[in-house]
Design a protein around this motif. Sequence first.
Motif, short mmCIF file in Angstrom:
data_model
loop_
_atom_site.label_atom_id
_atom_site.label_comp_id
_atom_site.label_asym_id
_atom_site.label_seq_id
_atom_site.Cartn_x
_atom_site.Cartn_y
_atom_site.Cartn_z
N GLU A 197 0.82 -1.20 0.00
CA GLU A 197 0.00 0.00 0.00
C GLU A 197 0.87 1.26 0.00
O GLU A 197 0.51 2.27 -0.61
CB GLU A 197 -0.91 0.02 1.22
CG GLU A 197 -2.08 -0.95 1.15
CD GLU A 197 -3.25 -0.36 0.39
OE1 GLU A 197 -3.33 0.87 0.27
OE2 GLU A 197 -4.08 -1.14 -0.10
N ALA A 198 2.00 1.21 0.69
CA ALA A 198 2.86 2.39 0.81
C ALA A 198 3.79 2.54 -0.38
O ALA A 198 4.45 3.59 -0.52
CB ALA A 198 3.67 2.31 2.10
N GLY A 199 3.87 1.52 -1.23
CA GLY A 199 4.83 1.57 -2.33
C GLY A 199 6.25 1.49 -1.83
O GLY A 199 7.17 2.06 -2.44
N ALA A 200 6.46 0.79 -0.73
CA ALA A 200 7.77 0.71 -0.08
C ALA A 200 8.40 -0.65 -0.35
O ALA A 200 7.92 -1.44 -1.17
CB ALA A 200 7.61 0.94 1.43
N THR A 201 9.48 -0.91 0.33
CA THR A 201 10.13 -2.21 0.29
C THR A 201 10.15 -2.78 1.70
O THR A 201 10.02 -2.03 2.69
CB THR A 201 11.57 -2.10 -0.22
OG1 THR A 201 12.34 -1.30 0.72
CG2 THR A 201 11.62 -1.45 -1.60
N ALA A 202 10.32 -4.09 1.81
CA ALA A 202 10.40 -4.71 3.13
C ALA A 202 11.60 -4.16 3.89
O ALA A 202 11.56 -4.00 5.12
CB ALA A 202 10.50 -6.23 2.98
N GLY A 203 12.68 -3.83 3.16
CA GLY A 203 13.86 -3.28 3.81
C GLY A 203 13.60 -1.92 4.43
O GLY A 203 14.07 -1.62 5.53
N LEU A 204 12.83 -1.08 3.72
CA LEU A 204 12.51 0.24 4.27
C LEU A 204 11.66 0.10 5.53
O LEU A 204 11.87 0.83 6.51
CB LEU A 204 11.78 1.08 3.23
CG LEU A 204 11.41 2.50 3.67
CD1 LEU A 204 12.65 3.30 4.02
CD2 LEU A 204 10.59 3.22 2.61
N LEU A 205 10.69 -0.82 5.52
CA LEU A 205 9.88 -1.04 6.72
C LEU A 205 10.75 -1.49 7.88
O LEU A 205 10.60 -1.00 9.00
CB LEU A 205 8.79 -2.07 6.44
CG LEU A 205 7.95 -2.49 7.65
CD1 LEU A 205 7.28 -1.29 8.31
CD2 LEU A 205 6.91 -3.53 7.25
N GLN A 206 11.69 -2.39 7.63
CA GLN A 206 12.56 -2.87 8.70
C GLN A 206 13.43 -1.74 9.23
O GLN A 206 13.65 -1.61 10.44
CB GLN A 206 13.44 -4.01 8.18
CG GLN A 206 14.31 -4.64 9.26
CD GLN A 206 13.48 -5.13 10.45
OE1 GLN A 206 12.50 -5.84 10.28
NE2 GLN A 206 13.88 -4.75 11.66
N ASP A 207 13.92 -0.87 8.32
CA ASP A 207 14.72 0.28 8.76
C ASP A 207 13.87 1.23 9.62
O ASP A 207 14.37 1.80 10.59
CB ASP A 207 15.26 1.03 7.55
CG ASP A 207 16.35 0.25 6.81
OD1 ASP A 207 16.86 -0.73 7.39
OD2 ASP A 207 16.65 0.62 5.66
N ALA A 208 12.59 1.39 9.24
CA ALA A 208 11.70 2.26 10.01
C ALA A 208 11.47 1.70 11.41
O ALA A 208 11.42 2.45 12.39
CB ALA A 208 10.37 2.43 9.28
N VAL A 209 11.32 0.39 11.50
CA VAL A 209 11.16 -0.25 12.81
C VAL A 209 12.43 -0.09 13.64
O VAL A 209 12.38 0.24 14.83
CB VAL A 209 10.80 -1.74 12.63
CG1 VAL A 209 10.86 -2.46 13.98
CG2 VAL A 209 9.41 -1.89 12.01
#
Length: 231
Positions: free
Chosen positions: A123-135
């Motif tokens: 939905e965000a147009g992101a990558t799994a890596g970006l989500l992990q970096d955000a966490v």
Amino acid sequence: MARTAAQTRATAAPTLLSIGQVLARMGPEFPDLTPSKLRFLEERQLITPARTESGYRKFSASDMDRLRFVLGLQRDHYLPLKVIRGYLDEMDAGRQPELPGAVTAPSILPSERKFSRDELVREAGATAGLLQDAVSASLVVASDVFGEDALTMLKSLVELQRSGIEPRHLRGFRAAAERELGLIENALMPVSRRKDAASRARAMEMAREIADQLEIVRSSLIRTALGRLDS
């Protein structure tokens, strides 16, 4: 048999409810509703029940609908009473405003959407890596299910990444948010000591209003700094 005038008037008169009857009807849906909270909402001009000659509050069917709408927005959408009142004022004036965080028709307000990790990334147009970096940067709370706040955050991080700004560069934002929370908690201390429902409602309203003002201060400082870049 012919009806008497008194019977006709009794039948035609709208049913008005006392505070106790309102609590009995609304209690199962809103268990935190109390007489003091009703008085608080009336003080904020969100509800305007009629008064008897003795001063007792009486609630009509439309008062009940309005009350249910206000309480639902508070509970489900965490909207400040100031925002809700502004929306109601617009509606009372015959306009059709859009309420922040909700659809136009109040009777079909949706509950917050939930996303799995894969759905959130898509939905965000992101990558799994970006989500992990955000966490890792404490910008998004680790979970198996995420809400719309996480989606809004991740969408912003996608845009920032295009400018070379990564989640690790934003670690200080979490610390700043915690400091702001400390300011809000200190400001609310006199009210939060009182444990009744009206005081809790007042504390939540004050917290949202303070947060709104802090956001204005932060935005103003950034605009001022940007102005220095132009000079």
